[in-house]
Design a protein around this motif. Structure first.
Motif, PDB file in Angstrom:
ATOM      1  N   ALA A 150       0.834  -1.203   0.000  1.00 37.58           N
ATOM      2  CA  ALA A 150       0.000   0.000   0.000  1.00 37.58           C
ATOM      3  C   ALA A 150       0.872   1.258   0.000  1.00 37.58           C
ATOM      4  O   ALA A 150       0.603   2.212  -0.733  1.00 37.58           O
ATOM      5  CB  ALA A 150      -0.932  -0.009   1.211  1.00 37.58           C
ATOM      6  N   GLU A 151       1.932   1.266   0.804  1.00 42.02           N
ATOM      7  CA  GLU A 151       2.851   2.410   0.848  1.00 42.02           C
ATOM      8  C   GLU A 151       3.527   2.607  -0.514  1.00 42.02           C
ATOM      9  O   GLU A 151       3.686   3.731  -0.983  1.00 42.02           O
ATOM     10  CB  GLU A 151       3.922   2.199   1.925  1.00 42.02           C
ATOM     11  N   ARG A 152       3.930   1.510  -1.146  1.00 40.66           N
ATOM     12  CA  ARG A 152       4.597   1.589  -2.442  1.00 40.66           C
ATOM     13  C   ARG A 152       3.654   2.162  -3.501  1.00 40.66           C
ATOM     14  O   ARG A 152       4.040   3.032  -4.291  1.00 40.66           O
ATOM     15  CB  ARG A 152       5.091   0.202  -2.858  1.00 40.66           C
ATOM     16  N   LEU A 153       2.416   1.701  -3.506  1.00 39.34           N
ATOM     17  CA  LEU A 153       1.446   2.205  -4.482  1.00 39.34           C
ATOM     18  C   LEU A 153       1.110   3.674  -4.210  1.00 39.34           C
ATOM     19  O   LEU A 153       0.947   4.466  -5.145  1.00 39.34           O
ATOM     20  CB  LEU A 153       0.181   1.345  -4.462  1.00 39.34           C
ATOM     21  N   LEU A 154       1.013   4.044  -2.938  1.00 39.92           N
ATOM     22  CA  LEU A 154       0.773   5.440  -2.589  1.00 39.92           C
ATOM     23  C   LEU A 154       1.944   6.305  -3.046  1.00 39.92           C
ATOM     24  O   LEU A 154       1.751   7.410  -3.543  1.00 39.92           O
ATOM     25  CB  LEU A 154       0.546   5.593  -1.087  1.00 39.92           C
ATOM     26  N   ALA A 155       3.144   5.789  -2.906  1.00 41.64           N
ATOM     27  CA  ALA A 155       4.326   6.534  -3.352  1.00 41.64           C
ATOM     28  C   ALA A 155       4.267   6.786  -4.852  1.00 41.64           C
ATOM     29  O   ALA A 155       4.596   7.880  -5.322  1.00 41.64           O
ATOM     30  CB  ALA A 155       5.604   5.766  -2.981  1.00 41.64           C
ATOM     31  N   HIS A 156       3.828   5.790  -5.617  1.00 44.81           N
ATOM     32  CA  HIS A 156       3.681   5.981  -7.066  1.00 44.81           C
ATOM     33  C   HIS A 156       2.662   7.091  -7.351  1.00 44.81           C
ATOM     34  O   HIS A 156       2.878   7.926  -8.235  1.00 44.81           O
ATOM     35  CB  HIS A 156       3.257   4.684  -7.757  1.00 44.81           C
ATOM     36  N   SER A 157       1.561   7.105  -6.613  1.00 48.94           N
ATOM     37  CA  SER A 157       0.548   8.151  -6.793  1.00 48.94           C
ATOM     38  C   SER A 157       1.106   9.523  -6.414  1.00 48.94           C
ATOM     39  O   SER A 157       0.873  10.512  -7.110  1.00 48.94           O
ATOM     40  CB  SER A 157      -0.684   7.853  -5.940  1.00 48.94           C
ATOM     41  N   ALA A 158       1.829   9.584  -5.303  1.00 48.94           N
ATOM     42  CA  ALA A 158       2.415  10.853  -4.866  1.00 48.94           C
ATOM     43  C   ALA A 158       3.393  11.374  -5.910  1.00 48.94           C
ATOM     44  O   ALA A 158       3.400  12.571  -6.226  1.00 48.94           O
ATOM     45  CB  ALA A 158       3.116  10.672  -3.516  1.00 48.94           C
ATOM     46  N   LEU A 159       4.208  10.488  -6.450  1.00 45.72           N
ATOM     47  CA  LEU A 159       5.167  10.895  -7.477  1.00 45.72           C
ATOM     48  C   LEU A 159       4.464  11.410  -8.729  1.00 45.72           C
ATOM     49  O   LEU A 159       4.894  12.392  -9.335  1.00 45.72           O
ATOM     50  CB  LEU A 159       6.103   9.732  -7.822  1.00 45.72           C
ATOM     51  N   ALA A 160       3.370  10.766  -9.113  1.00 46.81           N
ATOM     52  CA  ALA A 160       2.615  11.222 -10.290  1.00 46.81           C
ATOM     53  C   ALA A 160       2.029  12.607 -10.036  1.00 46.81           C
ATOM     54  O   ALA A 160       2.084  13.487 -10.907  1.00 46.81           O
ATOM     55  CB  ALA A 160       1.512  10.218 -10.625  1.00 46.81           C
ATOM     56  N   TRP A 161       1.476  12.829  -8.820  1.00 45.75           N
ATOM     57  CA  TRP A 161       0.898  14.135  -8.482  1.00 45.75           C
ATOM     58  C   TRP A 161       1.983  15.210  -8.466  1.00 45.75           C
ATOM     59  O   TRP A 161       1.808  16.289  -9.025  1.00 45.75           O
ATOM     60  CB  TRP A 161       0.177  14.072  -7.136  1.00 45.75           C
ATOM     61  N   LEU A 162       3.113  14.907  -7.838  1.00 47.43           N
ATOM     62  CA  LEU A 162       4.205  15.873  -7.763  1.00 47.43           C
ATOM     63  C   LEU A 162       4.755  16.204  -9.151  1.00 47.43           C
ATOM     64  O   LEU A 162       5.054  17.365  -9.448  1.00 47.43           O
ATOM     65  CB  LEU A 162       5.326  15.339  -6.862  1.00 47.43           C
ATOM     66  N   GLU A 163       4.873  15.204 -10.011  1.00 45.83           N
ATOM     67  CA  GLU A 163       5.359  15.449 -11.372  1.00 45.83           C
ATOM     68  C   GLU A 163       4.399  16.350 -12.131  1.00 45.83           C
ATOM     69  O   GLU A 163       4.815  17.290 -12.808  1.00 45.83           O
ATOM     70  CB  GLU A 163       5.540  14.135 -12.128  1.00 45.83           C
ATOM     71  N   GLN A 164       3.110  16.080 -12.013  1.00 45.06           N
ATOM     72  CA  GLN A 164       2.114  16.906 -12.693  1.00 45.06           C
ATOM     73  C   GLN A 164       2.171  18.335 -12.153  1.00 45.06           C
ATOM     74  O   GLN A 164       2.134  19.294 -12.915  1.00 45.06           O
ATOM     75  CB  GLN A 164       0.724  16.316 -12.491  1.00 45.06           C
ATOM     76  N   PHE A 165       2.278  18.465 -10.839  1.00 47.60           N
ATOM     77  CA  PHE A 165       2.332  19.784 -10.209  1.00 47.60           C
ATOM     78  C   PHE A 165       3.604  20.522 -10.623  1.00 47.60           C
ATOM     79  O   PHE A 165       3.587  21.710 -10.902  1.00 47.60           O
ATOM     80  CB  PHE A 165       2.278  19.616  -8.687  1.00 47.60           C
ATOM     81  N   ARG A 166       4.722  19.805 -10.673  1.00 48.96           N
ATOM     82  CA  ARG A 166       6.022  20.403 -11.019  1.00 48.96           C
ATOM     83  C   ARG A 166       6.030  20.945 -12.443  1.00 48.96           C
ATOM     84  O   ARG A 166       6.652  21.960 -12.733  1.00 48.96           O
ATOM     85  CB  ARG A 166       7.146  19.388 -10.843  1.00 48.96           C
ATOM     86  N   THR A 167       5.345  20.269 -13.363  1.00 49.46           N
ATOM     87  CA  THR A 167       5.379  20.695 -14.770  1.00 49.46           C
ATOM     88  C   THR A 167       4.683  22.027 -14.988  1.00 49.46           C
ATOM     89  O   THR A 167       4.974  22.712 -15.963  1.00 49.46           O
ATOM     90  CB  THR A 167       4.746  19.639 -15.696  1.00 49.46           C
TER      91      THR A 167
END
Length: 194
Positions: A150-167
């Protein structure tokens, strides 16, 4: 997310009175539940005692204006550039931290976003380690594996959100609101985009 740190961050925009600070934190974050006005004022009292804020002037209506001391400015800058501990329970805090930092005019949120990306990358890269525990596998081991996944999958989601926000970090800044509520009523809140 820490009310203390949020108030210090908002005060980087300039002096403000207590209810104004409360409303600014509410406007700039996606807090679960609302921030209690009393909590904002008690936090301001503790910040003043700690020497991080001072109250040197007042509004035209006599409300005390809080402002950062040099130590408070240093503490706010440190917090705005440092990722906090990440885990599933810290998702909301991380989101509020990034949103608040991105909403401050003149502040570059990219170093904070990168710091969070590094922290989440560490979690997302952990592969499940299937232990050979045989047919008598205990429920605790299976629960630990499920939690890690669950933590690993949440990390993938967090990374996707941060990447979208960063762009595209443009258009998130919000100037400090100056409208004062009449007779104790708050001004109409701006609709938050989620």
């Amino acid at each position: 997310m820490s009310v203390r740190q949020s108030i210090l961050a908002v005060l980087t925009l300039g002096p403000a009175y207590g209810l104004q600070l409360h409303d600014e934190v509410e406007l700039r974050t996606c807090r679960e539940g609302s921030l209690n006005v009393g909590q904002a004022y008690s936090t301001l009292g503790r910040l003043k005692t700690a020497g991080l804020v001072a109250c040197e002037s007042t509004t035209a209506g006599g409300l005390p204006l809080y402002e950062l001391t040099p130590a408070g400015r240093q503490e706010a800058a440190r917090w705005l550039g440092t990722a906090q501990q990440v885990s599933g329970s810290a998702w909301g805090e991380m989101m509020d931290h990034v949103l608040l930092a991105a909403s401050l005019p003149g502040h570059d949120p990219l170093p904070l976003i990168r710091a969070y990306e590094e922290a989440w990358l560490d979690i997302s890269s952990h592969e499940q380690n299937p232990e050979n525990v045989g047919s008598s596998e205990v429920a605790g081991t299976r629960l630990a594996r499920a939690q890690a996944e669950a933590e690993r999958l949440l990390a993938h989601s967090a990374l996707a959100w941060l990447e979208q926000f960063r762009t595209d970090t443009t258009g998130f800044t919000v100037a400090m609101q100056s409208e004062r509520p009449r007779r104790g009523r708050r001004p109409l809140q701006l609709l938050k985009e989620h």
